[in-house]
Motif scaffolding. Structure first.
Motif, PDB file in Angstrom:
ATOM      1  N   ASN A  81       1.765  -5.181  -1.082  1.00 23.03           N
ATOM      2  CA  ASN A  81       3.122  -4.607  -1.027  1.00 23.03           C
ATOM      3  C   ASN A  81       4.191  -5.693  -1.010  1.00 23.03           C
ATOM      4  O   ASN A  81       5.217  -5.574  -1.661  1.00 23.03           O
ATOM      5  CB  ASN A  81       3.297  -3.738   0.214  1.00 23.03           C
ATOM      6  CG  ASN A  81       2.467  -2.462   0.131  1.00 23.03           C
ATOM      7  OD1 ASN A  81       2.431  -1.815  -0.903  1.00 23.03           O
ATOM      8  ND2 ASN A  81       1.794  -2.116   1.211  1.00 23.03           N
ATOM      9  N   THR A  82       3.940  -6.725  -0.198  1.00 20.96           N
ATOM     10  CA  THR A  82       4.877  -7.855  -0.172  1.00 20.96           C
ATOM     11  C   THR A  82       4.049  -9.130  -0.273  1.00 20.96           C
ATOM     12  O   THR A  82       2.891  -9.160   0.129  1.00 20.96           O
ATOM     13  CB  THR A  82       5.682  -7.929   1.142  1.00 20.96           C
ATOM     14  OG1 THR A  82       4.760  -7.993   2.225  1.00 20.96           O
ATOM     15  CG2 THR A  82       6.599  -6.748   1.302  1.00 20.96           C
ATOM     16  N   GLN A  83       4.665 -10.136  -0.813  1.00 25.84           N
ATOM     17  CA  GLN A  83       4.005 -11.442  -0.854  1.00 25.84           C
ATOM     18  C   GLN A  83       4.963 -12.508  -0.368  1.00 25.84           C
ATOM     19  O   GLN A  83       6.177 -12.391  -0.535  1.00 25.84           O
ATOM     20  CB  GLN A  83       3.586 -11.769  -2.296  1.00 25.84           C
ATOM     21  CG  GLN A  83       2.451 -10.901  -2.770  1.00 25.84           C
ATOM     22  CD  GLN A  83       1.609 -11.554  -3.863  1.00 25.84           C
ATOM     23  OE1 GLN A  83       1.681 -12.757  -4.105  1.00 25.84           O
ATOM     24  NE2 GLN A  83       0.792 -10.743  -4.515  1.00 25.84           N
ATOM     25  N   THR A 125      12.330   1.355  -3.321  1.00 26.86           N
ATOM     26  CA  THR A 125      11.898   0.097  -2.713  1.00 26.86           C
ATOM     27  C   THR A 125      10.803   0.431  -1.711  1.00 26.86           C
ATOM     28  O   THR A 125      10.442   1.594  -1.532  1.00 26.86           O
ATOM     29  CB  THR A 125      13.071  -0.599  -2.002  1.00 26.86           C
ATOM     30  OG1 THR A 125      13.494   0.244  -0.922  1.00 26.86           O
ATOM     31  CG2 THR A 125      14.229  -0.821  -2.947  1.00 26.86           C
ATOM     32  N   LEU A 126      10.281  -0.563  -1.032  1.00 28.92           N
ATOM     33  CA  LEU A 126       9.202  -0.313  -0.075  1.00 28.92           C
ATOM     34  C   LEU A 126       9.632   0.655   1.012  1.00 28.92           C
ATOM     35  O   LEU A 126       8.833   1.427   1.526  1.00 28.92           O
ATOM     36  CB  LEU A 126       8.759  -1.629   0.574  1.00 28.92           C
ATOM     37  CG  LEU A 126       7.986  -2.567  -0.340  1.00 28.92           C
ATOM     38  CD1 LEU A 126       7.753  -3.883   0.367  1.00 28.92           C
ATOM     39  CD2 LEU A 126       6.661  -1.931  -0.739  1.00 28.92           C
ATOM     40  N   ASN A 127      10.900   0.627   1.354  1.00 29.28           N
ATOM     41  CA  ASN A 127      11.393   1.365   2.512  1.00 29.28           C
ATOM     42  C   ASN A 127      12.342   2.491   2.188  1.00 29.28           C
ATOM     43  O   ASN A 127      12.845   3.121   3.098  1.00 29.28           O
ATOM     44  CB  ASN A 127      12.197   0.383   3.399  1.00 29.28           C
ATOM     45  CG  ASN A 127      11.329  -0.191   4.479  1.00 29.28           C
ATOM     46  OD1 ASN A 127      10.243   0.307   4.709  1.00 29.28           O
ATOM     47  ND2 ASN A 127      11.831  -1.207   5.140  1.00 29.28           N
ATOM     48  N   ASN A 128      12.696   2.643   0.938  1.00 30.96           N
ATOM     49  CA  ASN A 128      13.816   3.522   0.650  1.00 30.96           C
ATOM     50  C   ASN A 128      13.715   4.107  -0.761  1.00 30.96           C
ATOM     51  O   ASN A 128      13.178   3.479  -1.668  1.00 30.96           O
ATOM     52  CB  ASN A 128      15.116   2.704   0.781  1.00 30.96           C
ATOM     53  CG  ASN A 128      16.333   3.597   0.860  1.00 30.96           C
ATOM     54  OD1 ASN A 128      16.247   4.739   1.293  1.00 30.96           O
ATOM     55  ND2 ASN A 128      17.465   3.083   0.412  1.00 30.96           N
ATOM     56  N   THR A 187       2.867   4.669   5.773  1.00 30.77           N
ATOM     57  CA  THR A 187       2.834   3.518   4.871  1.00 30.77           C
ATOM     58  C   THR A 187       4.208   3.285   4.248  1.00 30.77           C
ATOM     59  O   THR A 187       5.065   4.167   4.223  1.00 30.77           O
ATOM     60  CB  THR A 187       1.838   3.746   3.715  1.00 30.77           C
ATOM     61  OG1 THR A 187       2.360   4.763   2.857  1.00 30.77           O
ATOM     62  CG2 THR A 187       0.469   4.136   4.220  1.00 30.77           C
ATOM     63  N   LEU A 188       4.383   2.089   3.730  1.00 34.37           N
ATOM     64  CA  LEU A 188       5.533   1.819   2.868  1.00 34.37           C
ATOM     65  C   LEU A 188       5.324   2.604   1.574  1.00 34.37           C
ATOM     66  O   LEU A 188       4.290   3.239   1.384  1.00 34.37           O
ATOM     67  CB  LEU A 188       5.593   0.322   2.576  1.00 34.37           C
ATOM     68  CG  LEU A 188       5.814  -0.577   3.798  1.00 34.37           C
ATOM     69  CD1 LEU A 188       5.525  -2.026   3.450  1.00 34.37           C
ATOM     70  CD2 LEU A 188       7.242  -0.424   4.312  1.00 34.37           C
ATOM     71  N   ASN A 189       6.287   2.546   0.669  1.00 37.25           N
ATOM     72  CA  ASN A 189       6.095   3.127  -0.654  1.00 37.25           C
ATOM     73  C   ASN A 189       5.209   2.171  -1.445  1.00 37.25           C
ATOM     74  O   ASN A 189       5.679   1.176  -1.984  1.00 37.25           O
ATOM     75  CB  ASN A 189       7.435   3.333  -1.355  1.00 37.25           C
ATOM     76  CG  ASN A 189       8.294   4.357  -0.635  1.00 37.25           C
ATOM     77  OD1 ASN A 189       7.767   5.336  -0.092  1.00 37.25           O
ATOM     78  ND2 ASN A 189       9.602   4.131  -0.613  1.00 37.25           N
TER      79      ASN A 189
HETATM   80  C1  LIG Z   1      10.898  -1.622   6.336  1.00 39.56           C
HETATM   81  O1  LIG Z   1      11.782  -1.168   7.335  1.00 39.56           O
HETATM   82  C2  LIG Z   1      11.377  -1.502   8.644  1.00 39.56           C
HETATM   83  C3  LIG Z   1      12.320  -0.843   9.597  1.00 39.56           C
HETATM   84  O2  LIG Z   1      13.574  -0.624   9.017  1.00 39.56           O
HETATM   85  C4  LIG Z   1      11.376  -3.016   8.803  1.00 39.56           C
HETATM   86  O3  LIG Z   1      10.921  -3.361  10.069  1.00 39.56           O
HETATM   87  C5  LIG Z   1      10.441  -3.612   7.777  1.00 39.56           C
HETATM   88  O4  LIG Z   1      10.525  -5.007   7.835  1.00 39.56           O
HETATM   89  C6  LIG Z   1      10.776  -3.150   6.400  1.00 39.56           C
HETATM   90  N1  LIG Z   1       9.755  -3.626   5.532  1.00 39.56           N
HETATM   91  C7  LIG Z   1      10.022  -4.152   4.374  1.00 39.56           C
HETATM   92  C8  LIG Z   1       8.855  -4.649   3.608  1.00 39.56           C
HETATM   93  O5  LIG Z   1      11.137  -4.252   3.947  1.00 39.56           O
END
Ligand SMILES: *[C@@H]1O[C@H](CO)[C@@H](O)[C@H](O)[C@H]1NC(C)=O
Ligand SMILES: *[C@@H]1O[C@H](CO)[C@@H](O)[C@H](O)[C@H]1NC(C)=O
Ligand SMILES: *[C@@H]1O[C@H](CO)[C@@H](O)[C@H](O)[C@H]1NC(C)=O
Ligand SMILES: *[C@@H]1O[C@H](CO)[C@@H](O)[C@H](O)[C@H]1NC(C)=O
Ligand SMILES: *[C@@H]1O[C@H](CO)[C@@H](O)[C@H](O)[C@H]1NC(C)=O
Ligand SMILES: *[C@@H]1O[C@H](CO)[C@@H](O)[C@H](O)[C@H]1NC(C)=O
Ligand SMILES: *[C@@H]1O[C@H](CO)[C@@H](O)[C@H](O)[C@H]1NC(C)=O
Ligand SMILES: *[C@@H]1O[C@H](CO)[C@@H](O)[C@H](O)[C@H]1NC(C)=O
Ligand SMILES: *[C@@H]1O[C@H](CO)[C@@H](O)[C@H](O)[C@H]1NC(C)=O
Ligand SMILES: *[C@@H]1O[C@H](CO)[C@@H](O)[C@H](O)[C@H]1NC(C)=O
Ligand SMILES: *[C@@H]1O[C@H](CO)[C@@H](O)[C@H](O)[C@H]1NC(C)=O
Ligand SMILES: *[C@@H]1O[C@H](CO)[C@@H](O)[C@H](O)[C@H]1NC(C)=O
Length: 585
Positions: free
Chosen positions: A109-111, A173-176, A99-101
């Motif tokens: 998570n995103t809109q 963030t969602l990814n980091n 999952t994302l964070n």
């Molecule tokens: C999270 O990272 C992945 C791969 O780097 C990317 O495909 C995805 O769009 C990102 N998602 C968000 C919500 O930023």
């Protein structure tokens, strides 16, 4: 909605082991702040799996492995005492990848949030660096860790004390997940220090950056029950080709406490100028960045404000009505000479001669000023150049040789105000408080070409942007995006003293003045210009302690003279400007 149940521990371990054999295990990640009594878990198809945090990174991001869900999953708080669980009141859709964070008890998570159209391309002088600080449709999380004793002292400090506290920050963030050590936090603002929800400055260590910036401000949005004014006002600045900070939302935690939903903006310190005028070039040579701050006690004693009047006395510029936010890379420090020369130009500038337009364009990026002044009226800046000679910057752009005008601080806009709404949204711009008296505006409107341009800007920006048809989609999407966080924010205990509310109460009941912190009253009165409407100011003070819903603050009615609803502002102002234009053209 909350389910409490008891699960034998071996069950989840057994299920995990069998899922692992099938290679069907993913990582679950969720943000939540808990105390020692609870831990986190994820309930996948009715089986609970424990999650844990990495104490070397942050104690608010939990993760752990569990099988891919067949039907759905929920995050849950698990009591350490009896292993009972308290799950989120909804199911999340199965995912086959980690999952994302995610954030506990947020259904999304995103809109997709609609964007405003670009009415004007960025002015030529602007060259903004690519930055991912402001993420559309996402709300990142900031966790600050600092000495709580020092934090308590800061939160209870009076407005003359200046605490700067060493802090470690985690930005998720969602990814980091990014960690910062040795950052510094302090309280932000002047009047914002009289609110119960406080705003903060964050200054990262010298080499650290968040989305290319070193310094950011966390904006409490405490005077805005709609929570979306600042976002919209900064959006409109960008959409009309102007420059300021940009804005987005963050969730903020400080030690063991959730502080709530905040706005995050960049502050104008290094490397902001390089990031805004030179695409982030580290070798950029900047000029002086002057800030208009209305006045302080010293300039008040001299009857001087940052209205851009000319004085034939260089020391008078340093009385406190202006600040040098960033000094030029080269040259003298505390140098007010360029500002003095510019005000002298204003004082003596040609207005009707054939060279007038060229003379002005040589000294001032006139588009940056005239468009900003159009927004002051259209967006109803209640704490800007016209109303308060406050919250603006003049940047001495050495590349162009011209001053560039920048507006800042967008909390008191769109009818959140201390002035009469009738004067602000009459459609007739000359009734806007302060407009006809400010030296730069007064003078530039004497140039017929600029007057014509200004009037066209009022109409064009209204027709192309600031009207319900163009803006309501974004407004609705921003409300949809923030509403769960607004509900959360409103449940949280506040850490600041309610000075503003107390002033409102004391002004309503003058016998109560003795209970006030007198130094703070002095600050308030000293900070308000004479053309402010006392009745509206009183209403402003009293509304700080009322609990207006986000829906009412966006749609109306608000029942307050010091607050128009956001949509009400946009409709009334666009109707008024359009009607006035039709009646005079
Ligand atoms: C999270 O990272 C992945 C791969 O780097 C990317 O495909 C995805 O769009 C990102 N998602 C968000 C919500 O930023
Ligand atoms: C710990 O958290 C639980 C649940 O979130 C709460 O009920 C309890 O009051 C908290 N205890 C302390 C000491 O903060
Ligand atoms: C979870 O358990 C309940 C009964 O305890 C059952 O009704 C429900 O179908 C189960 N859900 C899943 C996803 O297995
Ligand atoms: C709770 O579950 C853990 C394993 O997940 C187990 O070690 C512990 O004994 C359980 N505690 C109680 C009170 O059941
Ligand atoms: C920040 O983290 C460093 C390294 O873990 C630690 O030495 C320091 O005490 C922390 N500072 C604060 C304010 O917690
Ligand atoms: C925390 O801050 C207080 C107040 O400033 C100070 O007295 C104390 O020494 C600090 N504690 C640590 C561990 O730095
Ligand atoms: C202060 O300045 C304003 C505007 O510049 C002027 O109208 C007013 O008379 C001055 N007041 C005093 C006491 O000098
Ligand atoms: C110039 O301004 C300074 C600072 O306000 C003031 O002290 C001084 O008297 C002024 N000088 C003259 C000649 O007006
Ligand atoms: C606009 O307002 C000013 C007063 O500020 C007034 O003198 C003027 O006549 C008004 N213009 C129109 C067209 O109503
Ligand atoms: C306003 O719009 C009109 C019609 O599109 C255009 O002719 C005019 O140049 C615009 N003026 C400004 C200042 O943008
Ligand atoms: C989840 O959020 C809703 C509002 O969006 C709130 O009513 C509810 O109390 C929250 N539940 C938990 C377990 O935090
Ligand atoms: C503010 O606090 C400082 C330090 O506690 C104190 O010295 C100062 O007198 C206070 N100022 C006011 C105006 O109360």
């Amino acid at each position: 909605m909350v389910s409490a149940k008891f699960l034998p521990a071996f069950l989840s371990l057994f299920a995990l082991a069998s899922a692992q054999l099938e290679n069907n295990v993913i990582e679950y990640n969720v943000i939540n702040l808990l105390n020692d009594t609870h831990t986190m878990g994820v309930i996948v198809d009715n089986v609970t799996y424990p999650l844990s945090f990495d104490s070397k990174v942050t104690n608010i991001l939990y993760n752990g492995k569990a099988p891919v869900a067949k039907n759905g999953y929920q995050y849950a708080k698990i009591s350490k005492e009896d292993n009972s669980t308290e799950a989120e009141p909804f199911f999340r859709q199965p995912t086959h990848e980690s999952t994302l964070n995610e954030f506990y008890n947020r259904t999304w998570n995103t809109q997709n949030v609609s964007q405003l159209p670009v009415v004007f391309e960025p002015l030529k002088a602007i060259n903004r660096v690519q930055s991912d600080l402001h993420r559309e449709g996402e709300i990142p999380t900031i966790h600050l860790v600092a000495n709580q004793t020092a934090i308590d002292l800061m939160h209870n400090s009076n407005s003359t004390e200046d605490y700067k506290i060493d802090t470690n920050m985690t930005y998720i963030t969602l990814n980091n997940t990014q960690s910062y050590e040795a950052a510094e936090i302090s309280l932000a603002g002047r009047s914002s220090r009289w609110m119960t929800k406080l705003s903060y400055n964050i200054k990262l260590a010298k080499k650290d950056r968040i989305g290319e910036f070193r310094r950011v401000k966390l904006r409490a949005m405490d005077t805005d029950p709609s929570y979306i004014r600042e976002q919209l006002a900064y959006d409109v600045i960008k959409s009309t080709g102007l420059l300021s900070s940009e804005f987005s939302f963050v969730r903020v935690f400080l030690n063991d406490q959730a502080l709530g939903l905040f706005g995050i903006i960049e502050t104008f310190h290094d490397p902001w100028l390089a990031n805004s005028f030179a695409g982030g070039d580290k070798k950029y040579k900047n000029g002086n960045l002057y800030q208009g701050v209305f006045q302080n006690a010293q300039s008040s004693a001299m009857n001087r404000t940052s209205d851009l009047s000319y004085y034939n006395n260089i020391t008078a510029y340093a009385d406190g009505q202006y600040k040098i936010k960033v000094e030029a890379s080269k040259g003298k420090s505390e140098d007010y000479t360029p500002l003095m020369e510019f005000t002298k130009f204003i004082d003596t500038a040609p207005t009707t001669s054939s060279d007038a337009v060229a003379a002005w364009n040589e000294k001032l990026d006139t588009d940056s000023f005239l468009r900003s002044m159009a927004l002051e009226v259209i967006m109803g800046y209640s704490d800007g150049y016209f109303t308060m000679v406050d919250n603006y910057y003049l940047y001495q752009n050495l590349d162009t040789g011209k001053f560039f005008y920048i507006s800042s601080d967008m909390d008191l806009t769109m009818g959140s105000c201390m002035f009469k709404l009738d004067d602000m949204w009459s459609g007739n711009y000359t009734t806007f408080p302060g407009l006809t008296t400010r030296p730069l505006m007064k003078k530039i409107l004497q140039v017929p070409e600029f007057k014509k341009q200004y009037e066209e800007l009022l109409v064009n920006i209204t027709q192309k942007l600031v009207n319900p048809v163009v803006m309501n989609d974004r407004i609705n999407d921003l409300v949809a995006m923030t509403k769960e966080d607004v509900a959360w924010d409103k449940t949280l205990p506040r850490v600041g003293k309610d000075v503003f509310g107390a002033i409102g109460a004391a002004m309503g009941n003058s016998s109560d003045m003795s209970s006030m912190d007198l130094s703070d009253i002095g600050n308030v009165i000293g900070d308000f210009p004479p053309n402010m409407d006392m009745e509206i100011l009183l209403d402003f003070g009293t509304r700080m302690s009322t609990n207006l819903t986000q829906q009412d603050a966006v749609n109306g009615p608000t029942g307050h003279k010091s607050l128009s609803a956001v949509k009400e502002w946009i409709k009334n102002q666009s109707d008024a400007i359009t009607k006035f234009y039709n009646s005079t053209s």
